[in-house]
Design an enzyme around this catalytic site. Structure first.
Site, mmCIF file in Angstrom:
data_model
loop_
_atom_site.group_PDB
_atom_site.id
_atom_site.type_symbol
_atom_site.label_atom_id
_atom_site.label_comp_id
_atom_site.label_asym_id
_atom_site.label_seq_id
_atom_site.Cartn_x
_atom_site.Cartn_y
_atom_site.Cartn_z
ATOM 1 N N GLU A 103 -25.614 -6.703 -42.327
ATOM 2 C CA GLU A 103 -25.708 -7.622 -41.183
ATOM 3 C C GLU A 103 -26.660 -8.766 -41.485
ATOM 4 O OE1 GLU A 103 -25.852 -4.004 -37.877
ATOM 5 O OE2 GLU A 103 -27.475 -5.439 -38.027
ATOM 6 N N CYS A 116 -32.028 -14.467 -40.247
ATOM 7 C CA CYS A 116 -32.638 -13.161 -40.485
ATOM 8 C C CYS A 116 -31.696 -12.398 -41.424
ATOM 9 C CB CYS A 116 -32.821 -12.420 -39.157
ATOM 10 S SG CYS A 116 -33.482 -10.750 -39.398
ATOM 11 N N CYS A 123 -31.383 1.854 -45.647
ATOM 12 C CA CYS A 123 -32.820 1.731 -45.936
ATOM 13 C C CYS A 123 -33.397 3.126 -46.168
ATOM 14 C CB CYS A 123 -33.538 1.060 -44.763
ATOM 15 S SG CYS A 123 -35.299 0.797 -45.112
ATOM 16 N N CYS A 127 -37.810 4.792 -40.835
ATOM 17 C CA CYS A 127 -38.506 4.571 -39.556
ATOM 18 C C CYS A 127 -37.677 5.210 -38.429
ATOM 19 C CB CYS A 127 -38.688 3.084 -39.286
ATOM 20 S SG CYS A 127 -39.560 2.236 -40.617
ATOM 21 N N CYS A 130 -35.162 3.248 -36.001
ATOM 22 C CA CYS A 130 -34.326 2.187 -36.567
ATOM 23 C C CYS A 130 -32.939 2.688 -36.973
ATOM 24 C CB CYS A 130 -35.045 1.600 -37.784
ATOM 25 S SG CYS A 130 -34.034 0.455 -38.706
ATOM 26 N N CYS A 346 -31.734 -4.404 -35.605
ATOM 27 C CA CYS A 346 -31.333 -4.161 -36.984
ATOM 28 C C CYS A 346 -30.457 -2.912 -37.152
ATOM 29 C CB CYS A 346 -32.644 -4.024 -37.756
ATOM 30 S SG CYS A 346 -32.501 -3.480 -39.410
HETATM 31 S S1 SF4 Z 1 -37.386 -0.719 -39.645
HETATM 32 FE FE1 SF4 Z 1 -35.460 0.059 -40.475
HETATM 33 S S2 SF4 Z 1 -34.853 -1.428 -42.040
HETATM 34 FE FE2 SF4 Z 1 -37.032 -1.784 -41.592
HETATM 35 S S3 SF4 Z 1 -38.105 -0.516 -43.094
HETATM 36 FE FE3 SF4 Z 1 -37.895 0.770 -41.275
HETATM 37 S S4 SF4 Z 1 -35.964 1.932 -41.617
HETATM 38 FE FE4 SF4 Z 1 -36.014 0.201 -43.055
#
Ligand code: SF4
Length: 372
Positions: A103, A116, A123, A127, A130, A346
């Site tokens: 994206e 962005c 990833c 987190c 997310c 995101c």
């Molecule tokens: S917020 Fe999401 S994309 Fe950003 S580092 Fe953490 S897991 Fe990865």
């Protein structure tokens, strides 16, 4: 070694022009009796002038344009979904050559046109709030795939469209793919490219201390945003599991080093999760961490994500959190929410589209914008 059907198809796709290095391209041009300067001319068309086909490059000989179209594709990524929100935010879902999805977002505000962009497919940082990290890391993006996001977003603007800022805050941990990112940003910064200076580029990270120091030593004026999300290691490791290895102390030291080397104030990002990290005591601990540093705090009230058990903080706890930071003399802002109707957080759009990854019959057609 066995080659899968998918690998074969990937190899058969024409190569994206921007993937070619100078030597390969010079040899290709020489074989066709063309001077090496054509390479720069073609790149300028694609990056600086917004061409989307070789046919548009009208100062190239027709035969060369036809040969380019036979051997290469102007872009290796294609737009499979284009959403536009009422506030003018655009979100693109791009399909890569191996049919992965990423994206990128275009945010307009006053005279700013901010792109962005993503740096990885998925990833690995995990987190907990997310959507991008839910399935882990698939792979790093190439520098061309990073650069092409900027070009697709710029090409949404009416001529002579110009991006003014870049924030590297999309899918992925940018510092875990730093070499490819720097290559892409160099092309973006070129005067005959997108001409976006380092001071207008923000690189966000959950905090990889060694990479922050490397970025600081480059002598560039990039802006650094470090995601804290908690004022102590115990809570931070719950929210960002990779914190167990790094720890807040090393991250803050690396951020201080970044300021010493570049003179640029660091931004600390803090996603507020209702009932998790938005208490008054946590605000005061955060103030203790930031006080005395040349830094600014960006608070980001969490956007609800389907399937995740977190919620937005109440208006009262948000106000109290801001008040506690301000009382301690900390510079603080709440990040405005843009594109809320288009899954602009995101990873949400990619996640909702994953079952629709293009079929084996070929690559999908570019999408028309859907205004939601
Ligand atoms: S917020 Fe999401 S994309 Fe950003 S580092 Fe953490 S897991 Fe990865």
């Amino acid at each position: 070694m066995a080659t899968s059907v998918e690998d074969t198809r990937h190899c058969e796709l024409p190569r994206p022009f921007l993937d070619l290095n100078t030597e390969v391209l010079a040899a290709w041009l020489k074989d066709r009796g063309e001077p090496a300067m054509r390479s720069r001319q073609i790149r300028r068309w694609l990056i600086g002038r917004g061409a989307t086909s070789f046919d548009q490059m009208t100062d190239l000989p027709l035969a060369l344009r036809q040969q380019l179209a036979a051997d290469f594709t102007p872009f290796g990524t294609s737009v499979v979904q284009h959403l536009q929100s009422r506030d003018g935010t655009h979100k693109l879902l791009l399909c890569l050559r191996d049919r992965q999805l990423i994206e990128c977002v275009l945010i307009g505000e006053d005279k700013r046109r901010t792109a962005c962009i993503s740096t990885q497919v998925g990833c690995g940082m995990g987190c907990v709030f997310c959507a991008s990290g839910l399935n882990g890391l698939e792979r790093n993006l190439t520098s061309t795939e990073i650069l092409e996001q900027l070009l697709h977003l710029r090409n949404l603007l009416p001529p002579p469209g110009r991006l003014t800022h870049i924030v590297v805050m999309g899918m992925g941990e940018p510092l875990a793919n730093l070499d490819s990112l720097l290559d892409a940003l160099q092309a973006a910064g070129a005067k005959d490219g997108l001409d976006i200076g380092a001071r207008h580029i923000t690189i966000s990270t959950v905090g990889l201390p060694a990479k922050i120091r490397r970025l600081a030593d480059l002598g560039k004026q990039y802006h650094l945003a470090v995601s804290l999300h908690a004022p102590d290691d115990r809570l931070r490791t719950r929210i960002i599991p990779t914190n167990e290895k790094t720890g807040l102390h090393d991250i803050l030291q690396a951020a201080d080093y970044f300021f010493e080397r570049t003179g640029r104030q660091v931004t600390f990002e803090y996603v507020l999760l209702g009932g998790v990290n938005d208490g008054l005591g946590q605000a005061r601990l955060l103030a203790d961490l930031i006080r005395g540093r040349h830094a600014h705090v960006n608070l980001i009230p969490f956007n609800d994500v389907p399937g995740l058990p977190y919620r937005r903080p109440s208006d009262e706890s948000l106000a109290a959190f801001i008040g506690a930071l301000k009382e301690s003399g900390i510079s603080v802002k709440v990040r405005k929410r843009k594109g809320s109707e288009i899954d602009a957080a995101c990873g949400q759009l990619r996640r909702s589209a994953l079952p629709q990854i293009p079929s084996e019959s070929g690559r999908p057609e570019p999408a028309s914008p859907a205004v939601v």
